[in-house]
Design a protein around this motif. Structure first.
Motif, short mmCIF file in Angstrom:
data_model
loop_
_atom_site.label_atom_id
_atom_site.label_comp_id
_atom_site.label_asym_id
_atom_site.label_seq_id
_atom_site.Cartn_x
_atom_site.Cartn_y
_atom_site.Cartn_z
N ALA A 1 0.82 -1.22 0.00
CA ALA A 1 0.00 0.00 0.00
C ALA A 1 0.85 1.26 0.00
CB ALA A 1 -0.93 -0.01 1.22
N GLU A 2 2.02 1.21 0.65
CA GLU A 2 2.85 2.41 0.79
C GLU A 2 3.73 2.69 -0.43
OE1 GLU A 2 4.88 -0.96 3.19
OE2 GLU A 2 2.86 -0.28 2.65
N ASP A 3 3.76 1.78 -1.40
CA ASP A 3 4.71 1.92 -2.51
C ASP A 3 4.45 3.14 -3.39
OD1 ASP A 3 5.92 -0.34 -1.59
OD2 ASP A 3 5.28 -1.65 -3.23
N GLY A 4 3.25 3.68 -3.36
CA GLY A 4 2.96 4.86 -4.16
C GLY A 4 3.71 6.10 -3.72
N ARG A 5 4.29 6.06 -2.51
CA ARG A 5 5.07 7.19 -2.01
C ARG A 5 6.57 7.02 -2.25
NH1 ARG A 5 2.90 10.51 1.99
NH2 ARG A 5 0.74 10.09 2.56
N ILE A 6 6.96 5.90 -2.87
CA ILE A 6 8.39 5.58 -2.98
C ILE A 6 8.84 5.68 -4.43
CG2 ILE A 6 10.17 3.86 -2.51
CD1 ILE A 6 8.29 2.60 -0.45
N PHE A 7 9.98 6.34 -4.65
CA PHE A 7 10.57 6.48 -5.98
C PHE A 7 12.03 6.06 -5.92
CE2 PHE A 7 7.12 9.42 -5.42
CZ PHE A 7 6.37 9.24 -6.58
N VAL A 8 12.52 5.52 -7.04
CA VAL A 8 13.89 5.05 -7.11
C VAL A 8 14.78 6.15 -7.68
CG1 VAL A 8 15.41 3.24 -7.98
CG2 VAL A 8 13.04 2.70 -7.42
N ALA A 9 15.96 6.31 -7.07
CA ALA A 9 16.84 7.42 -7.44
C ALA A 9 17.62 7.10 -8.72
CB ALA A 9 17.82 7.72 -6.31
N PHE A 10 17.13 7.63 -9.82
CA PHE A 10 17.83 7.55 -11.11
C PHE A 10 18.03 8.97 -11.62
CE2 PHE A 10 15.89 3.23 -11.34
CZ PHE A 10 17.06 2.50 -11.48
N GLN A 11 18.96 9.71 -11.01
CA GLN A 11 19.13 11.10 -11.41
C GLN A 11 19.53 11.28 -12.87
OE1 GLN A 11 21.25 9.69 -9.28
NE2 GLN A 11 23.30 10.02 -10.13
N PRO A 12 20.24 10.30 -13.53
CA PRO A 12 20.53 10.52 -14.96
C PRO A 12 19.30 10.58 -15.84
CG PRO A 12 22.02 8.87 -14.04
CD PRO A 12 20.96 9.12 -13.01
N HIS A 13 18.16 10.06 -15.37
CA HIS A 13 16.94 10.12 -16.17
C HIS A 13 16.39 11.55 -16.27
CE1 HIS A 13 15.95 5.56 -15.54
NE2 HIS A 13 17.17 5.78 -15.98
N PHE A 14 16.98 12.48 -15.51
CA PHE A 14 16.59 13.88 -15.60
C PHE A 14 17.49 14.66 -16.56
CE2 PHE A 14 14.32 12.42 -12.03
CZ PHE A 14 13.21 13.22 -11.92
N ALA A 15 18.25 13.93 -17.37
CA ALA A 15 19.11 14.55 -18.37
C ALA A 15 18.26 15.20 -19.47
CB ALA A 15 20.04 13.50 -18.98
N PRO A 16 18.85 16.11 -20.25
CA PRO A 16 18.09 16.84 -21.28
C PRO A 16 17.36 15.91 -22.27
CG PRO A 16 20.23 17.86 -20.97
CD PRO A 16 20.24 16.60 -20.15
N GLY A 17 16.08 16.20 -22.46
CA GLY A 17 15.28 15.49 -23.46
C GLY A 17 14.64 14.20 -23.01
N LEU A 18 15.02 13.66 -21.84
CA LEU A 18 14.51 12.34 -21.46
C LEU A 18 13.08 12.38 -20.94
CD1 LEU A 18 17.60 10.50 -19.95
CD2 LEU A 18 16.87 10.78 -22.33
N ALA A 19 12.69 13.46 -20.29
CA ALA A 19 11.29 13.57 -19.85
C ALA A 19 10.36 13.57 -21.06
CB ALA A 19 11.09 14.83 -19.02
N GLU A 20 10.74 14.31 -22.09
CA GLU A 20 9.92 14.37 -23.30
C GLU A 20 9.90 13.01 -24.01
OE1 GLU A 20 11.35 18.31 -22.10
OE2 GLU A 20 12.39 16.42 -22.52
N LEU A 21 11.04 12.33 -24.01
CA LEU A 21 11.12 11.00 -24.61
C LEU A 21 10.18 10.03 -23.90
CD1 LEU A 21 12.56 9.01 -26.60
CD2 LEU A 21 14.23 8.62 -24.76
N LEU A 22 10.20 10.03 -22.59
CA LEU A 22 9.33 9.14 -21.82
C LEU A 22 7.87 9.50 -21.99
CD1 LEU A 22 11.54 8.88 -18.63
CD2 LEU A 22 10.92 6.98 -20.12
N ASP A 23 7.59 10.79 -22.12
CA ASP A 23 6.21 11.23 -22.32
C ASP A 23 5.62 10.71 -23.63
OD1 ASP A 23 4.91 12.51 -20.29
OD2 ASP A 23 5.70 14.50 -20.76
N ARG A 24 6.42 10.76 -24.70
CA ARG A 24 5.88 10.35 -26.00
C ARG A 24 6.07 8.86 -26.27
NH1 ARG A 24 10.65 13.24 -27.81
NH2 ARG A 24 12.00 11.93 -29.12
N ALA A 25 6.98 8.19 -25.51
CA ALA A 25 7.17 6.75 -25.56
C ALA A 25 7.14 6.19 -26.98
CB ALA A 25 6.11 6.05 -24.69
N PRO A 26 8.12 6.49 -27.81
CA PRO A 26 8.13 5.98 -29.17
C PRO A 26 8.31 4.46 -29.20
CG PRO A 26 10.26 6.93 -28.63
CD PRO A 26 9.36 7.26 -27.48
#
Length: 310
Positions: free
Chosen positions: A102-127
């Protein structure tokens, strides 16, 4: 101002401590570690037990930077206390431990490289991706393999500890289908730990998509951790950097590790609030990555060192 508790003072914990003391809107109220490797920042109290720290400090955010054997228990306890939790990869080595709680919705895994330029947009459009190639080249010296990192059972292998940033990103973009075939070979050259020095693998996913991995931590070549995506429409995308940090942008303008960590902190939701940033990696989604890593290692055969008997 969000009150932050840091659990763990090792190599990664020290990086978080430095980044948190510089992060806007974050106030580091305590560090918990029974055997600290580093001294907390000036004025930040050190507590021996994370359970005591949760009760005494009532943090809004908890960053868990401990070995995998401790991390999942600490993260879930922190989430049950009401905090938003950021847990360092891989959180656990056992995919079955990630049966949803039940508590897992509050937990995130630390992958700071995924915040590199362009990756949020890439994940959003999921080609649509037909092939993803993960490449890791780095050097880990003997000092890295100490205490909990000596044994596979407590630290995992190169894929858990090193290549997981690229693997996790690739697997968020590849179809979530079962693996139909997998071949892998491992080399243990230096024999400093139970972990391998080099692994090469190819996994075919139902429907025909392919994941390849070439990851080595015994190389004197320039360090790089990259992901190449071959799209169904014929395009090829390159996520570049020493650790993906250039993203889809110019490697010469890649953000620093500090910049990426602070972007990760800013993206953390407050309590149960959303929406979540596309580059945040929710804990339940980590299970797919761990299952694939487990499948690769179970398929792997030992590759003898060049010139030795087979």
């Amino acid at each position: 101002m969000r009150r932050v508790l840091l659990i763990g003072t090792g190599e990664v914990g020290a990086k978080h401590a430095d980044a948190l003391t510089r992060a806007e809107g974050m106030y580091l109220v305590g560090v918990a570690d029974p055997r600290p490797d580093a001294v907390p920042p000036t004025g930040v109290p050190l507590l021996a037990r994370w359970g005591t720290a949760l009760d005494a400090l009532a943090p809004d955010v908890v960053v868990v930077a401990t070995p995998p054997g401790i991390a999942l228990e600490a993260a879930r306890a922190a989430a049950r206390s009401g905090a938003t939790v950021l847990v360092e990869k891989p959180a656990t080595l056992d995919p079955s431990a990630l049966v949803p709680a039940a508590e897992d919705g509050r937990i995130f895994v630390a992958f700071q490289p995924h915040f590199a330029p362009g990756l949020a947009e890439l994940l959003d459009r999921a080609p649509a991706v037909r092939r993803a190639d993960v490449t890791l080249v780095c050097r880990r010296d003997r000092g890295y393999y100490r205490t909990w990192r000596t044994r596979y059972a407590t630290a995992g292998g190169v894929l858990h500890q090193q290549a997981i940033h690229g693997l996790a990103l690739a697997l968020r973009l590849l179809p979530p289908s079962p693996i139909t075939s997998c071949t892998a070979g491992v080399r243990r050259i230096r024999q400093w730990a139970e972990s391998e020095d080099h692994i090469i693998a190819q996994a075919v996913i139902e429907g025909g998509s392919v994941l390849t991995v070439d990851a080595r931590v015994d190389s004197d070549q320039p360090r790089r951790h990259e992901l190449t995506l071959h799209l169904e429409d014929g395009r090829t995308l390159h996520v570049r950097g020493r650790n993906l940090e250039a993203g889809l942008g110019d490697p010469a303008r890649a953000p620093s590790d500090l910049d990426l960590r602070q972007a990760l902190y800013r993206a953390l939701p407050a309590g149960d609030a959303g929406p979540h940033h596309p580059s945040l990696f929710p804990l339940p989604a980590l299970r797919r990555t761990l299952e694939v890593i487990d499948h690769v290692y179970r398929s792997a055969h030992e590759v003898p060192e060049a010139g030795s008997a087979a």
